[in-house]
Write an enzyme that holds these catalytic residues in place. Structure first.
Site, short mmCIF file in Angstrom:
data_model
loop_
_atom_site.label_atom_id
_atom_site.label_comp_id
_atom_site.label_asym_id
_atom_site.label_seq_id
_atom_site.Cartn_x
_atom_site.Cartn_y
_atom_site.Cartn_z
N CYS A 1 24.53 -25.90 43.69
CA CYS A 1 24.31 -27.57 43.42
C CYS A 1 24.38 -28.05 41.96
CB CYS A 1 23.10 -27.94 44.30
SG CYS A 1 21.51 -27.37 43.39
N CYS A 2 24.70 -29.44 41.93
CA CYS A 2 24.56 -29.92 40.56
C CYS A 2 25.87 -29.66 39.94
CB CYS A 2 23.29 -29.84 39.87
SG CYS A 2 23.09 -30.90 38.54
N ILE A 3 25.46 -28.92 38.68
CA ILE A 3 26.82 -28.44 37.71
C ILE A 3 27.19 -27.12 38.09
CG2 ILE A 3 25.19 -27.60 35.96
CD1 ILE A 3 28.71 -29.28 35.66
N THR B 1 26.64 -28.97 46.73
CA THR B 1 26.29 -30.30 46.75
C THR B 1 25.96 -31.11 45.33
OG1 THR B 1 24.60 -31.64 48.05
CG2 THR B 1 23.70 -29.55 47.20
N PRO C 1 28.67 -25.77 40.75
CA PRO C 1 29.73 -25.70 41.39
C PRO C 1 30.90 -25.44 40.17
CG PRO C 1 28.68 -27.43 42.76
CD PRO C 1 27.82 -26.89 41.38
#
Length: 225
Positions: free
Chosen positions: A135-137, A198, A139
């Site tokens: 999630c957030c950065i 996400t 990915p």
């Protein structure tokens, strides 16, 4: 018996480590899903230490594993000891520590290098066809390690000022991956690679919406496990 999930941290605090709300949200949703969780972090020095009150770097030196232990209530292991064979899934919360400590995205963007233990962990779960949640950065780790995969970091345009880091989507596409636009309360499932993502705090949204979005990611990871 609940699914066995490894959670990988990058320090403690949004500006130089793991985003605390994201890590906590993932742990709450994993607990609700009946998962058995073990927490890991690399035993390395942080790229920098940021005064979170002033938002500026300090001269301090801190260790990623030691700082992550704050979030794990002391119950944590060196990432080098993680064996994919002992788990059904792995999850990476976000925070600048991911882009500074788990890889060098914060400095090098799409030309970044990924920490050797982070890379080997991702490769091991992927090879075993076990789900990876990010999630957030976070990915960008998958985008760098698995060319052609599908991920989301939210939107590819700064819609209503809510997605200030929308250019990350373009960088992901330049790596040969497919960026899927999603709202903060949604996640995307790459069924081929078993990667679930996400956007979390990549979107300026109320905390409960970020919490819910992370919940959808965790639920999808547990379904695939």
């Amino acid at each position: 018996m609940g699914k066995r999930v490894a959670l990988v941290l990058a320090g403690c605090g949004v500006f130089d480590g793991s985003e605390i709300h994201e890590a906590s949200a993932a742990l709450v949703h994993l607990s609700r899903g009946g998962a058995e969780v073990k927490i890991f972090a690399p035993d390395i020095e942080q790229r920098d230490v940021v005064n979170h009150l002033k938002g500026s770097p300090t001269e301090e030196k801190r260790n990623v594993l030691v700082e992550s232990a704050r979030l794990a209530r002391g119950n944590i292991q060196d990432l080098a000891e993680l064996k994919a064979s002992e788990f059904d899934a792995v999850i990476f919360p976000g925070g600048f520590g991911v882009a500074k400590n788990l890889c060098s995205w914060a400095v090098d963007g799409k030309n970044c290098t990924v920490n050797e233990h982070v890379n080997s962990t991702l490769q091991a779960f992927h090879s075993a066809k076990k789900p990876i949640g990010l999630c957030c950065i976070s990915p960008v780790l998958a985008a760098k390690v698995f060319p052609g995969c599908e991920v989301t970091v939210g939107q590819d345009k700064n819609i209503d000022g809510r997605f200030p880091d929308a250019e990350t989507a373009s960088a992901i596409a330049e790596l040969g991956c497919k960026h899927i636009c999603k709202n903060v309360n949604e996640s995307h499932v790459d069924n081929v690679n078993k990667i679930v993502t996400t956007c979390a705090f990549m979107c300026k949204a109320p905390l409960h919406e970020i919490f819910d979005g992370i919940g959808t990611m965790v639920q999808e990871v547990l379904k695939l496990a």
